[in-house]
Design a protein around this motif. Structure first.
Motif, PDB file in Angstrom:
ATOM      1  N   GLY A   1       0.778  -1.231   0.000  1.00  0.00           N
ATOM      2  CA  GLY A   1       0.000   0.000   0.000  1.00  0.00           C
ATOM      3  C   GLY A   1       0.809   1.280   0.000  1.00  0.00           C
ATOM      4  N   ASP A   2       2.129   1.179   0.019  1.00  0.00           N
ATOM      5  CA  ASP A   2       2.996   2.361   0.112  1.00  0.00           C
ATOM      6  C   ASP A   2       3.379   2.842  -1.291  1.00  0.00           C
ATOM      7  N   VAL A   3       2.524   3.673  -1.878  1.00  0.00           N
ATOM      8  CA  VAL A   3       2.773   4.165  -3.231  1.00  0.00           C
ATOM      9  C   VAL A   3       4.054   4.992  -3.279  1.00  0.00           C
ATOM     10  N   ALA A   4       4.208   5.911  -2.340  1.00  0.00           N
ATOM     11  CA  ALA A   4       5.388   6.769  -2.339  1.00  0.00           C
ATOM     12  C   ALA A   4       6.672   5.956  -2.217  1.00  0.00           C
ATOM     13  N   GLY A   5       6.660   4.958  -1.343  1.00  0.00           N
ATOM     14  CA  GLY A   5       7.846   4.131  -1.167  1.00  0.00           C
ATOM     15  C   GLY A   5       8.194   3.343  -2.415  1.00  0.00           C
ATOM     16  N   ALA A   6       7.171   2.783  -3.071  1.00  0.00           N
ATOM     17  CA  ALA A   6       7.403   2.006  -4.286  1.00  0.00           C
ATOM     18  C   ALA A   6       7.964   2.893  -5.392  1.00  0.00           C
ATOM     19  N   VAL A   7       7.378   4.079  -5.554  1.00  0.00           N
ATOM     20  CA  VAL A   7       7.840   4.998  -6.596  1.00  0.00           C
ATOM     21  C   VAL A   7       9.260   5.464  -6.303  1.00  0.00           C
ATOM     22  N   ASP A   8       9.535   5.810  -5.067  1.00  0.00           N
ATOM     23  CA  ASP A   8      10.876   6.293  -4.711  1.00  0.00           C
ATOM     24  C   ASP A   8      11.943   5.230  -4.979  1.00  0.00           C
ATOM     25  N   THR A   9      11.614   3.978  -4.683  1.00  0.00           N
ATOM     26  CA  THR A   9      12.585   2.908  -4.948  1.00  0.00           C
ATOM     27  C   THR A   9      12.829   2.760  -6.442  1.00  0.00           C
ATOM     28  N   ALA A  10      11.756   2.832  -7.237  1.00  0.00           N
ATOM     29  CA  ALA A  10      11.915   2.729  -8.690  1.00  0.00           C
ATOM     30  C   ALA A  10      12.765   3.877  -9.217  1.00  0.00           C
ATOM     31  N   VAL A  11      12.517   5.090  -8.736  1.00  0.00           N
ATOM     32  CA  VAL A  11      13.311   6.242  -9.164  1.00  0.00           C
ATOM     33  C   VAL A  11      14.777   6.040  -8.831  1.00  0.00           C
ATOM     34  N   SER A  12      15.059   5.463  -7.658  1.00  0.00           N
ATOM     35  CA  SER A  12      16.450   5.285  -7.233  1.00  0.00           C
ATOM     36  C   SER A  12      17.236   4.386  -8.175  1.00  0.00           C
TER      37      SER A  12
END
Length: 333
Positions: free
Chosen positions: A314-325
């Motif tokens: 459920g952590d959209v921000a966390g998933a997106v941030d990891t992908a960006v990294s």
């Protein structure tokens, strides 16, 4: 320059505005701050997305600098609903709630390092009215007529954005899906339409992202072939479409054996982005595959949708941030 004021303060005001003032879509498109498709390491453009005001979406933050991942793209995909593909994992109608989808998209687009979004006209216009597309790459989805599970799925008509629609709205690129089944005559119509669309986009100097697959039906359901030979063949076919490939990008999956990606990507010199696809519960495994493929010379970014918008935890921000990294120079995760 101050950020643009959203046409509506929240997703719940969209219906009223759409009903009472449909011209608001064109007005929002005309005043949207645009950017180049790729930012380079020496770009020094200031951040214009700090604070959208009026509560466009919870958790909206300042975007990253132009040098977060120079020459690369991080795009959030949300064009699935227009093809009737609403499922995420075992949730058959996960993407059917438009208000929830828009909230998740606004949050994802607010994260540092996210470059833009791929979606159908209705979703992009909602995001325009919410002010979520300022200084973002906006990519319109073009062929959505091959409805998921339909007998005519491979006769994938161009029922979405036309090239002239992208120009009229000031959008930055288009995307088309090209699935080929050697046993389905509908594939030829899609192949021909895709070639002519590539020509039309090139004439307008608009990038077009081609997502090719070889596929086959198994028990009546379409399955994409992800072995090295199939992915390489689909890349070769897509690269040769149209009278010029000058504005063509590829949108490709990671092969079922990730170690095959290096030789598969030698099939073409066209720039490519990786698509996310269905990753199930193993998002960490997907990150690992993407990280390795992003090291290849022709791979210039990620276009990922459901796995980031609807992560298992459920952590959209966390998933997106990891992908960006994964796109950061020198990052091995």
């Amino acid at each position: 320059m101050s950020p643009a004021t959203p046409a509506v303060p929240s997703v719940h005001d969209l219906v009223r505005l759409r009903a009472e003032h449909p011209e608001a879509v064109a007005e929002a498109a005309a005043r949207r701050k645009r950017r180049s498709l790729l930012r380079t390491a020496d770009a020094s453009a200031p951040d214009h997305n700090t604070g959208t005001g009026s509560g466009t979406a919870p958790g909206r933050r300042t975007t990253g600098s132009a040098t977060d991942h120079p020459g690369r793209l991080m795009i959030i995909a949300a064009d699935h609903p227009a093809r009737g593909a609403l499922a995420v994992g075992d949730r058959a109608l996960a993407m059917a709630n438009r208000f929830e989808l828009l909230q998740r998209l606004c949050l994802a687009l607010s994260r540092p390092g996210v470059d833009g979004v791929l979606a159908s006209a209705d979703v992009l216009e909602d995001l325009l009215l919410l002010g979520a597309l300022e200084d973002k790459v906006v990519m319109g989805s073009m062929n959505r007529g091959g409805l998921a599970g339909a007998a005519f799925e491979l006769d994938d008509r161009f029922t979405g954005h036309r090239p002239e629609d992208l120009v009229r709205h000031g959008f930055d690129a288009g995307k088309l899906l090209l699935r080929i089944d050697h046993e389905d005559p509908g594939s030829l119509d899609t192949l021909h339409a895709a070639a002519r669309t590539i020509d039309a986009m090139a004439a307008l100097r608009l990038p077009v992202f081609v997502e090719p697959f070889l596929c086959r039906r198994v028990d009546g359901r379409l399955r994409n072939e992800l072995d090295a030979a199939a992915v390489a063949t689909s890349i070769a076919i897509a690269s040769g479409l149209g009278g010029t490939s000058a504005y063509t990008w590829l949108k490709v999956p990671v092969t079922e054996e990730p170690d095959d990606m290096a030789r598969v990507m030698e099939t073409s010199t066209l720039p490519a982005v990786l698509l996310g696809g269905e990753v199930g519960d193993d998002l960490d495994g997907a990150y690992k595959k993407w990280r390795e493929a992003l090291r290849l010379p022709t791979v210039r970014g990620l276009v990922v949708g459901r796995s980031l918008l609807y992560p298992v935890d459920g952590d959209v921000a966390g998933a997106v941030d990891t992908a960006v990294s994964l796109l950061q120079p020198g990052r091995d995760g």
